[in-house]
Design a protein around this motif. Structure first.
Motif, PDB file in Angstrom:
ATOM      1  N   GLN A  53       0.933  -1.100  -0.108  1.00 45.22           N
ATOM      2  CA  GLN A  53      -0.146   0.178  -0.105  1.00 45.22           C
ATOM      3  C   GLN A  53       0.838   1.303   0.070  1.00 45.22           C
ATOM      4  O   GLN A  53       0.733   2.236  -0.652  1.00 45.22           O
ATOM      5  N   SER A  54       1.744   1.219   0.667  1.00 40.97           N
ATOM      6  CA  SER A  54       2.569   2.493   0.909  1.00 40.97           C
ATOM      7  C   SER A  54       3.515   2.718  -0.273  1.00 40.97           C
ATOM      8  O   SER A  54       3.569   3.680  -0.783  1.00 40.97           O
ATOM      9  N   GLU A  58       3.219   6.196  -2.335  1.00 42.40           N
ATOM     10  CA  GLU A  58       4.316   7.055  -2.558  1.00 42.40           C
ATOM     11  C   GLU A  58       4.487   7.205  -4.215  1.00 42.40           C
ATOM     12  O   GLU A  58       4.794   8.435  -4.542  1.00 42.40           O
ATOM     13  N   GLN A  59       3.998   6.293  -5.118  1.00 46.46           N
ATOM     14  CA  GLN A  59       3.934   6.671  -6.623  1.00 46.46           C
ATOM     15  C   GLN A  59       2.794   7.532  -6.780  1.00 46.46           C
ATOM     16  O   GLN A  59       3.223   8.552  -7.862  1.00 46.46           O
ATOM     17  N   LEU A  60       1.566   7.506  -6.103  1.00 45.50           N
ATOM     18  CA  LEU A  60       0.795   8.314  -6.575  1.00 45.50           C
ATOM     19  C   LEU A  60       1.094   9.799  -6.131  1.00 45.50           C
ATOM     20  O   LEU A  60       0.700  10.875  -6.816  1.00 45.50           O
ATOM     21  N   ASN A  61       1.791  10.012  -4.975  1.00 34.32           N
ATOM     22  CA  ASN A  61       2.187  11.279  -4.425  1.00 34.32           C
ATOM     23  C   ASN A  61       3.209  11.868  -5.499  1.00 34.32           C
ATOM     24  O   ASN A  61       3.258  13.040  -5.764  1.00 34.32           O
ATOM     25  N   LYS A  62       4.147  11.097  -6.236  1.00 33.41           N
ATOM     26  CA  LYS A  62       5.120  11.538  -7.067  1.00 33.41           C
ATOM     27  C   LYS A  62       4.355  11.810  -8.409  1.00 33.41           C
ATOM     28  O   LYS A  62       4.844  12.944  -8.857  1.00 33.41           O
ATOM     29  N   GLU A  63       3.391  11.206  -8.755  1.00 34.08           N
ATOM     30  CA  GLU A  63       2.817  11.563  -9.899  1.00 34.08           C
ATOM     31  C   GLU A  63       2.035  12.952  -9.627  1.00 34.08           C
ATOM     32  O   GLU A  63       2.048  13.692 -10.489  1.00 34.08           O
ATOM     33  N   MET A 350      -6.467  11.160  -5.670  1.00 32.78           N
ATOM     34  CA  MET A 350      -6.371   9.854  -5.141  1.00 32.78           C
ATOM     35  C   MET A 350      -7.555   9.082  -5.230  1.00 32.78           C
ATOM     36  O   MET A 350      -7.605   7.840  -4.882  1.00 32.78           O
ATOM     37  N   VAL A 351      -8.500   9.626  -5.914  1.00 34.95           N
ATOM     38  CA  VAL A 351      -9.957   8.793  -6.122  1.00 34.95           C
ATOM     39  C   VAL A 351     -10.090   8.803  -7.721  1.00 34.95           C
ATOM     40  O   VAL A 351     -11.399   8.439  -8.025  1.00 34.95           O
TER      41      VAL A 351
END
Length: 446
Positions: A53-54, A58-63, A350-351
């Motif tokens: 999950q983490s 981390e990937q979504l945050n970077k994107e 995020m959604v």
């Protein structure tokens, strides 16, 4: 030990540019010029502490940062229990997150709404069309108004769907000559056969986390047809009723019999829920009742499958405990409209369908429907979960976590579950403790 995740900070590009322009204008009036300006970090808390999950977060945050030049995300990850203990206090003290995951229900989201610690997100639902991505019945789990759950303004939205179901080890069942159960009666017979052969029927760990709670709730709700869900809905949404029902008592009685009769993995009292899951993944135990949030870990053992708790005969549309994971929410620490807007944009990502595909590729069940042209690499577990999610939503059979029903219900259940499993209290006393908690909550609401 709580896994520590590197903290990372959030700033929208347009605020950075505006700050630079204003600073430059002011300094030019004195014959000076500054080429940089720094704004406050925007703290984000989430509960995605498991490794798989983490990595997705981390990937979504970077994107998100890449798509929003100037934005930096200051991330803190906390376990579910740690989040419950610290979130409300941190926001109240003014040093908590601006964006956070928050547990739905009276004890967390309801209490924070009451104290003005969360901001409604209805404007962002309209702006981004979140109500087109998730059903109204799912969004209703994030609504509060005058202490009433499920109505009024919306205070969050979730990225993952959750279903509590039955994990099974195909190899262990085959070696024991036990067929995959299609009814609850067949499940009971299979458990007896496994025990006779010396195979632990259920993996269980009750020292920490909430496997026993999920087992009791999942069995009870599998005995409820969706057409008769009103009584459960009333309990969870604080509209009244009683936990003291025959179904709840029978479920508690069955789980107590399993605990006392050798149906659980030996030494389960000293094993945490997370450790029990790892033991199950390693090939210990035939069945485990828990949720889809373990898909990422479970996929490492190809012998593991997932299904709904088999319903007893006569129940055509059985309910399943579940719904969505903790909701993304904006706290009262988002003091300005620009800060609130960047928080809304972050939650929107995020959604989003893109995030849903990323979660699916990692083996997790997204709450947002996948795009028509999405081609995620679905694991067998996730394929099963997606089909279950579709069926539950089509049948209006998505159930509830019992602890959502009052601010103190989770503690009441956690305090009494070990006593139930050890035989130190009766099933009737266990259910009575839940009902006393609930009735006291209803009285305090008046």
């Amino acid at each position: 030990m709580k896994r520590t995740v590197k903290s990372i900070s959030l700033l929208p590009a347009y605020r950075l540019k505006a700050a630079v322009a204003l600073a430059g204008a002011a300094l030019l009036s004195f014959g000076l010029f500054s080429t940089a300006a720094r704004a406050d970090d925007l703290a984000v808390w989430d509960d995605q502490t498991y490794e798989g999950q983490s990595a997705v977060i981390e990937q979504l945050n970077k994107e998100f940062e890449a798509a929003h030049p100037g934005v930096t995300i200051k991330r803190t990850a906390r376990t579910f229990d740690d989040m419950k203990l610290t979130l409300k206090l941190a926001v109240s003290a003014g040093d908590g997150p601006v964006i956070t995951k928050v547990n739905q229900g009276a004890g967390d989201m309801g209490a924070m709404v009451k104290e003005g610690l969360l901001l409604p997100v209805d404007d962002y639902i309209k702006k981004y069309g979140w109500d087109k991505r998730q059903s109204d019945s799912v969004l209703a789990r994030d609504r509060w108004e005058d202490g009433k759950f499920g109505v009024g303004k919306t205070y969050g939205i979730s990225g993952l769907g959750e279903i509590v179901g039955l994990y099974y080890n195909k190899k262990i069942l085959a070696d024991a000559g036990v067929a995959l159960p299609q009814t609850f009666e067949e499940l009971l017979a299979g458990l007896d056969k496994l025990k006779e052969k010396g195979v632990p029927p259920f993996m269980m760990g009750s020292a920490k986390q909430h496997l026993a709670l999920h087992m009791i709730g999942a069995i009870e709700q599998a005995h409820i047809d969706a057409s008769n869900r009103a009584e459960l809905d009333d309990l969870i949404y604080g509209r009244g009723g009683s936990w003291n029902t025959k179904g709840n008592i029978e479920s508690a009685k069955l789980v107590q019999q399993w605990a006392q009769g050798g149906y659980f993995f030996p030494g389960f009292e000293g094993i945490s829920g997370d450790d029990a899951v790892q033991l199950f993944i390693s090939g210990q135990g035939a069945f485990l009742i828990s949720g889809t949030w373990y898909f990422g870990d479970m996929q490492h053992n190809p012998d593991i499958g997932f299904m709904a708790i088999p319903a007893p005969k006569g129940i055509s549309k059985p309910m399943s405990v579940g719904g969505v994971d903790l909701a993304w929410a904006i706290t009262s620490l988002a003091k300005t409209k620009p800060t609130q807007d960047v928080a809304g944009a972050y939650i929107d990502y995020m959604v989003s369908e893109k995030a849903a595909e990323t979660w699916a590729n990692a083996g997790y069940l997204p709450a947002t429907s996948l795009a028509a042209d999405a081609k995620p690499k679905l694991t067998p577990l996730l394929s099963s979960g997606i089909e279950m999610w579709k069926t539950l939503n089509a049948n209006d059979a998505l159930g509830h976590y019992p602890d959502w029903s009052s601010p103190t219900m989770l503690k009441t259940i956690d305090d009494n579950t070990p006593l139930l499993l050890s035989g130190n209290i009766t099933p009737e006393a266990f259910v009575d403790a839940m009902d006393k908690d609930y009735q006291a909550y209803l009285k305090d609401k008046k």
